[in-house]
Design an enzyme around this catalytic site. Structure first.
Site, mmCIF file in Angstrom:
data_model
loop_
_atom_site.group_PDB
_atom_site.id
_atom_site.type_symbol
_atom_site.label_atom_id
_atom_site.label_comp_id
_atom_site.label_asym_id
_atom_site.label_seq_id
_atom_site.Cartn_x
_atom_site.Cartn_y
_atom_site.Cartn_z
ATOM 1 N N ASN A 6 0.868 -1.182 0.000
ATOM 2 C CA ASN A 6 0.000 0.000 0.000
ATOM 3 C C ASN A 6 0.902 1.228 0.000
ATOM 4 O OD1 ASN A 6 -1.841 2.010 0.374
ATOM 5 N ND2 ASN A 6 -2.420 1.410 2.467
ATOM 6 N N LYS A 8 0.034 4.231 -0.351
ATOM 7 C CA LYS A 8 -0.618 5.433 0.191
ATOM 8 C C LYS A 8 -0.381 6.617 -0.763
ATOM 9 C CE LYS A 8 -0.191 3.265 4.653
ATOM 10 N NZ LYS A 8 -0.071 3.361 6.100
ATOM 11 N N HIS A 90 -9.560 1.347 4.867
ATOM 12 C CA HIS A 90 -8.280 1.550 5.553
ATOM 13 C C HIS A 90 -8.495 2.529 6.708
ATOM 14 C CE1 HIS A 90 -4.152 2.672 6.403
ATOM 15 N NE2 HIS A 90 -3.796 1.558 5.767
ATOM 16 N N GLU A 92 -6.836 4.929 7.695
ATOM 17 C CA GLU A 92 -6.584 6.329 7.335
ATOM 18 C C GLU A 92 -7.799 6.956 6.666
ATOM 19 O OE1 GLU A 92 -2.865 5.627 5.312
ATOM 20 O OE2 GLU A 92 -1.963 5.136 7.242
ATOM 21 N N GLU A 160 -5.289 -4.545 10.625
ATOM 22 C CA GLU A 160 -4.251 -3.546 10.867
ATOM 23 C C GLU A 160 -4.568 -2.780 12.147
ATOM 24 O OE1 GLU A 160 -2.164 -2.344 6.941
ATOM 25 O OE2 GLU A 160 -4.003 -1.196 7.048
ATOM 26 N N GLY A 166 2.613 2.635 10.710
ATOM 27 C CA GLY A 166 3.580 3.713 10.534
ATOM 28 C C GLY A 166 4.293 4.123 11.804
ATOM 29 N N SER A 202 3.511 -1.833 10.374
ATOM 30 C CA SER A 202 4.960 -1.883 10.611
ATOM 31 C C SER A 202 5.589 -3.240 10.308
ATOM 32 C CB SER A 202 5.279 -1.446 12.046
ATOM 33 O OG SER A 202 4.874 -0.096 12.240
HETATM 34 P P1 13P Z 1 3.086 0.636 7.678
HETATM 35 O O1 13P Z 1 3.609 -0.670 7.115
HETATM 36 O O2 13P Z 1 3.821 1.832 7.175
HETATM 37 O O3 13P Z 1 2.942 0.572 9.144
HETATM 38 O O4 13P Z 1 1.594 0.803 7.080
HETATM 39 C C1 13P Z 1 0.710 -0.236 7.202
HETATM 40 C C2 13P Z 1 -0.496 0.078 6.422
HETATM 41 O O5 13P Z 1 -1.258 0.962 6.783
HETATM 42 C C3 13P Z 1 -0.741 -0.665 5.193
HETATM 43 O O6 13P Z 1 -2.022 -0.444 4.721
#
Ligand code: 13P
Length: 246
Positions: A6, A8, A90, A92, A160, A166, A202
């Site tokens: 992903n 983003k 997601h 976010e 997640e 992150g 992560s």
């Molecule tokens: P990270 O791997 O940067 O923690 O992000 C995970 C994520 O949100 C994947 O959709």
């Protein structure tokens, strides 16, 4: 095993070309790879990934099939640009765009009717975990976000934990095992026992082996580490090692 990248709202287009070329240059037996790039990159990524076996998906779609929705993207447009799936719900988007479970379910239904499969994300906040509510929160998200009529081959799930995204913090393997078992049990109750359940938050080369060894973990949804070709490849290699031991 399924490893999904992903991206983003990253990286710059010039870097995306180099990165995806590196993805396409390697392969891992028994590992299905999926790339969720920013929507404006889809066509170019589809051309670069042609013949690589790497699947492409959108990071979101609108719940309507078309119309006056400035700035939004329809599921059918993602499909027309080379995507065969879409990431939905997601954290976010749930947090920054106020997306509810009902909206995610509506988007999923539209995506399915547009010929895409869906990867639906669920996960609790730190506050919810500390209150002992992690499992009930995730099950409620599943109840609300996964359309009733979905068939197993149309669905993947990604667990997640919001606090692990992150941050460099990873859920402990026991917590991952417990949550994935709960998700599997929910899926079984819906006649969807074979749906893949990915872990995200992560995931890095140095923790991938341990995470993939957890029962009911069928792969990873990778954010930050997917922006480094070597790291993404190392995570895919860890998945390949696990497949080889089965
Ligand atoms: P990270 O791997 O940067 O923690 O992000 C995970 C994520 O949100 C994947 O959709």
């Amino acid at each position: 095993m399924i490893i999904a990248a992903n991206w983003k709202m990253n990286p710059p287009l010039a870097e995306a070309g180099t990165l995806v070329a590196a993805y396409a240059a390697s392969s891992h037996d028994g590992v299905t790879r999926i790339l969720f790039p920013p929507a404006p990159y889809l066509v170019q990524m589809a051309m670069r990934l042609d013949g690589s076996g790497i699947h492409l998906g959108g990071q979101d779609c609108h719940q309507a099939t078309a119309g006056a929705h400035t700035g939004d993207v329809a599921a059918s447009m993602l499909a027309a640009c080379g995507a065969d799936r879409v990431l939905l719900g997601h954290s976010e988007r749930r947090q920054a765009h106020g997306e509810s479970d009902a909206l995610v379910a509506e988007k999923a239904a539209t995506a399915l009717s547009g010929g895409l499969s869906v990867m639906i994300c669920v996960g609790e906040t730190l506050e919810q975990r500390e209150a002992g509510d992690a499992e009930s929160v995730v099950i409620a998200q599943l109840d609300g976000s996964v359309p009733d009529s979905i068939r197993g081959e149309q669905l993947m799930l990604a667990y997640e934990p919001v606090w692990a995204i992150g941050t460099g913090k990873v859920a402990g393997v026991e917590d991952i095992a417990a949550m994935h078992a709960a998700i599997r049990s929910w899926l079984s109750g819906r006649g969807l026992a074979d749906v893949p359940v990915l872990y995200g938050g992560s995931v890095k080369p140095d923790n991938a082996d341990a995470i993939f060894a957890v029962e009911n973990v069928d792969g990873a949804l990778v954010g930050g580490a997917s922006l480094k070709a070597e790291d993404f490849d190392a995570i895919c290699a860890a998945a390949g090692r696990l497949v080889a031991t089965r």
